[in-house]
Design a protein around this motif. Structure first.
Motif, PDB file in Angstrom:
ATOM      1  N   SER A  88      40.865  50.979  70.466  1.00  0.00           N
ATOM      2  CA  SER A  88      40.928  49.954  71.521  1.00  0.00           C
ATOM      3  C   SER A  88      39.548  49.349  71.772  1.00  0.00           C
ATOM      4  O   SER A  88      39.375  48.589  72.694  1.00  0.00           O
ATOM      5  CB  SER A  88      41.442  50.593  72.805  1.00  0.00           C
ATOM      6  N   ALA A  90      37.200  50.258  73.346  1.00  0.00           N
ATOM      7  CA  ALA A  90      36.660  50.997  74.492  1.00  0.00           C
ATOM      8  C   ALA A  90      35.306  50.461  74.941  1.00  0.00           C
ATOM      9  O   ALA A  90      34.388  51.221  75.234  1.00  0.00           O
ATOM     10  CB  ALA A  90      36.562  52.494  74.163  1.00  0.00           C
ATOM     11  N   LEU A  91      35.163  49.141  74.994  1.00  0.00           N
ATOM     12  CA  LEU A  91      33.912  48.567  75.511  1.00  0.00           C
ATOM     13  C   LEU A  91      33.857  48.774  77.016  1.00  0.00           C
ATOM     14  O   LEU A  91      34.893  48.823  77.673  1.00  0.00           O
ATOM     15  CB  LEU A  91      33.844  47.077  75.181  1.00  0.00           C
ATOM     16  N   PHE A  92      32.646  48.888  77.555  1.00  0.00           N
ATOM     17  CA  PHE A  92      32.510  49.050  78.995  1.00  0.00           C
ATOM     18  C   PHE A  92      32.689  47.683  79.647  1.00  0.00           C
ATOM     19  O   PHE A  92      31.874  46.784  79.437  1.00  0.00           O
ATOM     20  CB  PHE A  92      31.150  49.649  79.339  1.00  0.00           C
ATOM     21  N   PRO A  93      33.761  47.500  80.433  1.00  0.00           N
ATOM     22  CA  PRO A  93      34.112  46.151  80.892  1.00  0.00           C
ATOM     23  C   PRO A  93      33.077  45.547  81.850  1.00  0.00           C
ATOM     24  O   PRO A  93      32.979  44.331  81.961  1.00  0.00           O
ATOM     25  CB  PRO A  93      35.456  46.348  81.598  1.00  0.00           C
ATOM     26  N   MET A  95      29.821  45.861  81.636  1.00  0.00           N
ATOM     27  CA  MET A  95      28.495  45.677  81.050  1.00  0.00           C
ATOM     28  C   MET A  95      28.536  44.522  80.048  1.00  0.00           C
ATOM     29  O   MET A  95      29.541  44.305  79.385  1.00  0.00           O
ATOM     30  CB  MET A  95      28.074  46.943  80.298  1.00  0.00           C
ATOM     31  N   HIS A 137      35.224  40.773  78.267  1.00  0.00           N
ATOM     32  CA  HIS A 137      36.426  39.951  78.411  1.00  0.00           C
ATOM     33  C   HIS A 137      36.145  38.474  78.190  1.00  0.00           C
ATOM     34  O   HIS A 137      37.045  37.658  78.259  1.00  0.00           O
ATOM     35  CB  HIS A 137      37.086  40.194  79.769  1.00  0.00           C
ATOM     36  N   GLN A 138      34.870  38.138  77.929  1.00  0.00           N
ATOM     37  CA  GLN A 138      34.541  36.724  77.689  1.00  0.00           C
ATOM     38  C   GLN A 138      34.371  36.426  76.203  1.00  0.00           C
ATOM     39  O   GLN A 138      33.919  35.341  75.853  1.00  0.00           O
ATOM     40  CB  GLN A 138      33.242  36.362  78.428  1.00  0.00           C
ATOM     41  N   ILE A 139      34.695  37.379  75.354  1.00  0.00           N
ATOM     42  CA  ILE A 139      34.587  37.142  73.916  1.00  0.00           C
ATOM     43  C   ILE A 139      35.926  37.443  73.239  1.00  0.00           C
ATOM     44  O   ILE A 139      36.795  38.057  73.844  1.00  0.00           O
ATOM     45  CB  ILE A 139      33.448  37.985  73.285  1.00  0.00           C
ATOM     46  N   SER A 140      36.050  37.000  71.977  1.00  0.00           N
ATOM     47  CA  SER A 140      37.338  37.153  71.293  1.00  0.00           C
ATOM     48  C   SER A 140      37.512  38.557  70.740  1.00  0.00           C
ATOM     49  O   SER A 140      36.568  39.355  70.713  1.00  0.00           O
ATOM     50  CB  SER A 140      37.419  36.144  70.150  1.00  0.00           C
ATOM     51  N   GLN A 143      35.148  39.507  67.955  1.00  0.00           N
ATOM     52  CA  GLN A 143      33.789  39.735  68.444  1.00  0.00           C
ATOM     53  C   GLN A 143      33.689  41.085  69.135  1.00  0.00           C
ATOM     54  O   GLN A 143      32.707  41.800  68.992  1.00  0.00           O
ATOM     55  CB  GLN A 143      33.378  38.620  69.401  1.00  0.00           C
ATOM     56  N   ARG A 144      34.748  41.448  69.867  1.00  0.00           N
ATOM     57  CA  ARG A 144      34.760  42.753  70.541  1.00  0.00           C
ATOM     58  C   ARG A 144      34.659  43.861  69.509  1.00  0.00           C
ATOM     59  O   ARG A 144      33.967  44.860  69.715  1.00  0.00           O
ATOM     60  CB  ARG A 144      36.067  42.936  71.314  1.00  0.00           C
TER      61      ARG A 144
ATOM     62  N   ASP B 163      41.570  52.520  80.736  1.00  0.00           N
ATOM     63  CA  ASP B 163      41.611  53.083  79.396  1.00  0.00           C
ATOM     64  C   ASP B 163      40.758  54.356  79.343  1.00  0.00           C
ATOM     65  O   ASP B 163      39.563  54.310  79.569  1.00  0.00           O
ATOM     66  CB  ASP B 163      41.072  52.023  78.425  1.00  0.00           C
ATOM     67  N   SER B 165      39.782  55.919  76.917  1.00  0.00           N
ATOM     68  CA  SER B 165      38.819  56.000  75.817  1.00  0.00           C
ATOM     69  C   SER B 165      37.454  55.422  76.187  1.00  0.00           C
ATOM     70  O   SER B 165      36.481  55.735  75.514  1.00  0.00           O
ATOM     71  CB  SER B 165      39.370  55.329  74.559  1.00  0.00           C
ATOM     72  N   ILE B 166      37.348  54.599  77.249  1.00  0.00           N
ATOM     73  CA  ILE B 166      35.994  54.131  77.580  1.00  0.00           C
ATOM     74  C   ILE B 166      35.137  55.285  78.086  1.00  0.00           C
ATOM     75  O   ILE B 166      33.939  55.302  77.873  1.00  0.00           O
ATOM     76  CB  ILE B 166      35.957  52.928  78.562  1.00  0.00           C
ATOM     77  N   ALA B 169      34.146  57.103  75.042  1.00  0.00           N
ATOM     78  CA  ALA B 169      33.116  56.359  74.314  1.00  0.00           C
ATOM     79  C   ALA B 169      31.741  56.653  74.901  1.00  0.00           C
ATOM     80  O   ALA B 169      30.775  56.873  74.164  1.00  0.00           O
ATOM     81  CB  ALA B 169      33.414  54.862  74.370  1.00  0.00           C
ATOM     82  N   ASP B 270      38.567  34.579  82.632  1.00  0.00           N
ATOM     83  CA  ASP B 270      37.587  34.703  81.564  1.00  0.00           C
ATOM     84  C   ASP B 270      38.253  34.905  80.216  1.00  0.00           C
ATOM     85  O   ASP B 270      37.799  34.397  79.201  1.00  0.00           O
ATOM     86  CB  ASP B 270      36.656  35.880  81.852  1.00  0.00           C
ATOM     87  N   GLU B 271      39.361  35.653  80.238  1.00  0.00           N
ATOM     88  CA  GLU B 271      40.061  35.887  78.987  1.00  0.00           C
ATOM     89  C   GLU B 271      40.602  34.586  78.426  1.00  0.00           C
ATOM     90  O   GLU B 271      40.541  34.323  77.231  1.00  0.00           O
ATOM     91  CB  GLU B 271      41.190  36.892  79.192  1.00  0.00           C
ATOM     92  N   ALA B 274      37.717  32.683  76.938  1.00  0.00           N
ATOM     93  CA  ALA B 274      37.316  33.235  75.645  1.00  0.00           C
ATOM     94  C   ALA B 274      38.313  32.814  74.572  1.00  0.00           C
ATOM     95  O   ALA B 274      37.948  32.470  73.455  1.00  0.00           O
ATOM     96  CB  ALA B 274      37.247  34.764  75.725  1.00  0.00           C
ATOM     97  N   ASN B 278      37.377  30.417  71.309  1.00  0.00           N
ATOM     98  CA  ASN B 278      37.427  30.957  69.957  1.00  0.00           C
ATOM     99  C   ASN B 278      38.715  30.616  69.219  1.00  0.00           C
ATOM    100  O   ASN B 278      38.854  30.904  68.049  1.00  0.00           O
ATOM    101  CB  ASN B 278      37.283  32.470  69.995  1.00  0.00           C
TER     102      ASN B 278
END
Lengths: 367, 279
Positions: A88, A90-93, A95, A137-140, A143-144, B163, B165-166, B169, B270-271, B274, B278
Motif C-alpha cells: 500500500s 504506507a507513506l506518512f500522510p 509528511m 495525497h497530492q501526487i499520483s 509517484q507514490r 492503515d 502498515s504506516i 513502515a 487534493d486527490e 493530483a 497527472n
C-alpha cells in the motif's frame, strides 16, 4: 563480515505457525548479494509471511535467517538493515515527499547537511525533485510508488523487500516501472527480494524465482529454468499456460524417452529426465507456443492429426484449439509472420491439421 | 413523487421543531424586558448584564470551565491510550473484558455512575482519609471516568480506519514503538483526538447528575446552579444563563465536527487535483 562462500542471505529451515495453521513449511534458500530474487505464488502461499519474517515483523516458529553472516533471530525490525516497500506504499500522510524520504535518516548519525543531500540524491534517483514539498495525497499513484521506493532506499539497506511493488499500478505504468526498478537496483547494488503473485512480473524483474505453494518452495531457478524446466505440474501450470496429458514411459534410450500418450493417440519421443524408470506413470506437458500447427504432415516424430475447433486472432499471433480423435482439446499458438489478415492464417475452422512438437520441447513430469 | 417529497420535508420540519422550539423560545425569552418569564415585555439585554455582575454565577461558570478543561484533558490522554490499545492489540488476555469495561459507562445510567462514584469517594475517605472533602477533585475524577469512553470510541474508530502498515513502515525505517507513536500514530489520529477532547469538554460542562452526586459544599458548577435556581421558579436570568451554555456547547460541537470533516474534505480535494494534474 560474511565468510568466504557464505551466501549474503541464508534462510535455513524456516517454519511459521499461526495457531495450528502452518503458513511457511521448512523453507531454505540462499540469495546472493546484488540479486533480484522473487517469491512467486498465489495468495496464501506464505510468500508475504516469509517477507515479514525477513523484515522482523514476524518471528519464525523454527529456523534461522542469516544476513551477511549475522543471525537475525530476535533482532527487532528497527534494528535490521532491511527495509521494506509496502504494497500500500504506507507513506506518512502528514509528511511531505522529502520528509517521507528523509524519515529513516533521523536515526543515522550524520550532519543535517549530509541528510539533506542524501534526500536530494534519492529524489533525483526516482525523478521526483519537483514534487519534494507535496504531500502524498497530492501526487499520483506512480509517484507514490517511487516515494515509497526512495524512502526504503534512503538508509542504504543491505536488503530491500518489495511487497507486490507493481500491483497497484495500471498496465502501461507497470511495464515502465518494471524497467525503472531494475535500473535503480543496478545503480544502487542493493539486494532485492520481491513478493509477487504475477508470474510475468517475476519473470521480467528477477534473476531468480522461488515458486511457492501452500507454504513450501516448489522450485528455485532463473526465469528460463522455471519456465522451460518446471519440476512439477504446479510450477508448470502456475508459470505460463500448459497442456498436459497422462503418459506411460515405455522405454529409456540414449538421452531420450519413448512414452505412450493415449490422449494424443500414439507414442511420443521426449528428452530424458533423470529419475524416471520404464513402465512408470508420468505426465507429458507442452507449452502452447511449442506446439506447431501445419496443413501438411511435418517431418520427424511427435506429429498428430486433428480438426480445428476454434481459433482466436490476436494480431501478432493466433490461438488454435484443435480437437484430436481421442476427443482431447489441445491449444497451439502460431505467430502471424506474414501479412494478410484472415486469408494468410495457417488453418481455418474445421480444417484437418497436423500438430507437432520437437522432442526437446516436451516436458515430462514424474507425477 | 411530489407528495412524498412534501411528506418527508414536513416530517423533517416537525422533528426539528420538536427539538429546537423549546431552545429557541428560551433564547428569545432571555432577551425579555419583563420580569415575568412568560410575558413578553420588549427586547433587552439586561439579564445578561445582571448575570455577569452576579458573582455566584461567574464563580460557577469558572468552576465549570476548570473542571471541563482538566477532566477533558485527562480523559483524552487516557481515552486515546485505551482506543489505540483496543484497535491495535487485537489479541491480549482479557481484551473482551477490557473493551466491555471501557465502554460500559456509555450504557450505564448516569444515576448509577453517580452513586457508585459517591460511594467510592466516601469509602476512600474512610480508608485512606482522601478525599477529605468533595469538590473540584472528586467532580473532575468522576467526569474523567465517563467522558473518557467517548474519546476511546472516537479514537478507536479512527485507528481502525487507518492503515496499519504506516506504523510498520516507521518501525521498519528504524523507529522504536514510542517513536512510531509520536511521529506517525498520533499525528495521523490527531483530528480524532481533538474532537474527542471537545466532546469530553462539552459533556463535562453540561453534566448535572454525576456532578450533583460527587460535588460538595462550595463547589457549585453552572448546571447545578441553574438547577437549584429553577427550583425557585424560572426567571429570565436563568434563560440568559442557559442560552450562554447552549452557545458554548454548540460552539464546541461545531468545532469538533469541523475538525472531523475538514481533514477528509481537504484530502479528497487534493486527490482530485493530483488526479487532474497527472491524468
Amino acid at each position: 563480515m560474511a565468510a568466504a562462500g557464505e551466501p549474503f542471505l541464508r534462510i535455513e529451515n524456516i517454519s511459521k505457525f499461526f495457531g495450528p495453521f502452518q503458513a511457511v513449511k521448512d523453507v531454505s534458500l540462499n540469495v546472493a548479494k546484488g540479486e533480484i530474487f522473487s517469491l512467486l505464488g498465489g495468495s496464501g502461499c506464505g510468500k508475504t509471511t516469509l517477507l515479514r519474517m525477513l523484515a522482523g515483523f514476524e518471528e519464525p516458529t523454527s529456523g534461522k535467517i542469516f544476513l551477511d553472516g549475522r543471525d537475525m533471530t530476535g533482532v527487532a525490525p528497527w534494528d535490521r538493515p532491511v527495509h521494506m516497500m509496502f504494497q500500500s506504499y504506507a507513506l506518512f500522510p502528514h509528511m511531505s515527499v522529502e520528509k517521507n524520504i528523509g524519515y529513516g535518516l533521523k536515526h543515522e548519525k550524520m550532519s543535517a547537511q549530509k541528510k539533506a543531500s542524501r534526500v536530494r540524491e534519492m529524489l533525483e534517483l526516482v525523478q521526483l525533485v519537483p514534487y519534494a514539498t507535496r504531500k502524498p495525497h497530492q501526487i499520483s499513484g506512480g509517484q507514490r510508488q517511487r516515494v515509497a521506493l526512495a524512502r526504503a532506499l534512503a538508509r542504504q539497506p543491505k536488503l530491500l523487500l518489495l511487497d507486490e511493488p507493481l500491483a497497484a499500478l495500471d498496465k502501461k505504468l507497470r511495464e515502465r516501472t518494471q524497467f525503472e526498478l531494475m535500473s535503480i537496483q543496478q545503480r544502487t547494488g542493493v539486494t532485492f527480494i520481491v513478493v509477487t503473485h504475477d508470474q510475468e512480473e517475476a519473470m521480467t524483474l528477477s534473476d531468480r524465482i522461488a515458486v511457492m505453494d501452500k507454504g513450501e518452495v516448489k522450485q528455485i531457478g532463473s526465469p528460463g529454468e522455471v519456465y522451460e524446466f518446471p519440476n512439477s505440474k504446479f510450477v508448470a501450470d502456475f508459470i505460463g499456460s500448459i497442456t498436459s496429458f497422462p503418459a506411460t514411459i515405455l522405454e529409456r534410450q540414449t538421452g531420450q524417452l519413448r512414452l505412450s500418450v493415449p490422449a494424443l493417440g500414439g507414442e511420443v519421443m521426449a528428452r530424458d529426465v533423470p529419475g524416471l524408470s520404464e513402465g512408470q506413470e508420468a505426465t507429458l506437458a507442452i507449452r502452447p507456443e511449442k506446439l506447431l500447427i501445419s496443413k501438411d504432415r511435418p517431418e520427424g516424430a511427435n506429429a498428430f492429426q486433428g480438426t480445428v475447433k476454434d481459433l482466436a486472432y490476436f494480431g501478432k499471433d493466433s490461438l488454435y484449439r484443435v480437437i484430436l480423435p481421442s476427443g482431447v482439446l489441445v491449444q497451439a499458438h502460431a505467430v502471424n509472420a506474414t501479412r494478410g489478415g484472415e486469408a494468410a492464417r495457417v488453418a481455418d475452422w474445421d480444417d484437418r491439421v497436423w500438430i507437432s512438437f520437437a522432442p526437446s520441447s516436451a516436458i515430462v513430469l514424474a507425477e | 413523487m411530489k407528495r412524498r417529497h412534501t411528506f418527508l420535508v414536513s416530517m423533517l420540519g416537525f422533528g426539528f421543531a420538536f427539538f429546537y422550539i423549546p431552545i429557541l423560545s428560551m433564547i428569545v425569552y432571555s432577551f425579555n424586558e419583563s420580569r415575568l418569564a412568560s410575558v413578553w415585555g420588549g427586547f433587552s439585554t439586561k439579564w445578561y448584564v445582571s448575570l455577569f455582575s452576579n458573582k455566584q454565577v461567574i464563580d460557577a461558570l469558572i468552576l465549570s470551565l476548570e473542571i471541563a478543561l482538566v477532566s477533558a484533558s485527562i480523559a483524552t490522554i487516557l481515552g486515546t491510550m485505551a482506543g489505540i490499545a483496543l484497535a491495535r492489540f487485537t489479541k491480549f488476555r482479557g481484551r473482551l473484558l477490557f473493551s466491555g469495561l471501557v465502554t460500559a459507562p456509555l450504557i450505564m445510567p448516569e444515576v448509577i455512575t453517580g452513586i457508585s462514584s459517591l460511594m467510592f469517594f466516601i469509602l476512600m475517605a474512610q480508608w485512606i482519609g482522601w478525599p477529605a472533602q468533595r469538590g473540584f477533585t472528586t467532580v473532575t475524577l468522576a467526569h474523567i471516568t465517563f467522558s473518557m469512553v467517548f474519546v476511546t470510541t472516537i479514537v478507536q474508530a479512527r485507528m481502525l480506519q487507518s492503515d496499519r502498515s504506516i506504523e510498520e513502515a516507521a518501525m521498519d525505517l528504524g523507529s522504536r514503538p514510542w517513536e512510531v507513536l509520536r511521529d506517525v500514530t498520533l499525528p495521523v489520529i490527531s483530528p480524532a483526538v481533538m474532537s474527542g477532547w471537545l466532546l469530553a469538554f462539552t459533556i463535562s460542562l453540561d453534566d448535572v447528575v454525576i456532578t450533583s452526586f460527587t460535588t460538595g459544599p462550595g463547589s457549585t458548577t453552572l448546571p447545578l446552579l441553574i438547577w437549584s435556581k429553577v427550583k425557585l421558579g424560572v426567571t429570565p436570568d436563568i434563560n440568559a444563563l442557559a442560552t450562554l451554555m447552549v452557545g458554548i456547547v454548540a460552539i464546541g460541537v461545531v468545532i469538533a465536527g469541523i475538525f472531523m470533516n475538514r481533514a477528509e474534505h481537504r484530502r479528497q480535494r487534493d486527490e482530485q487535483m493530483a488526479f487532474r494534474a497527472n491524468g
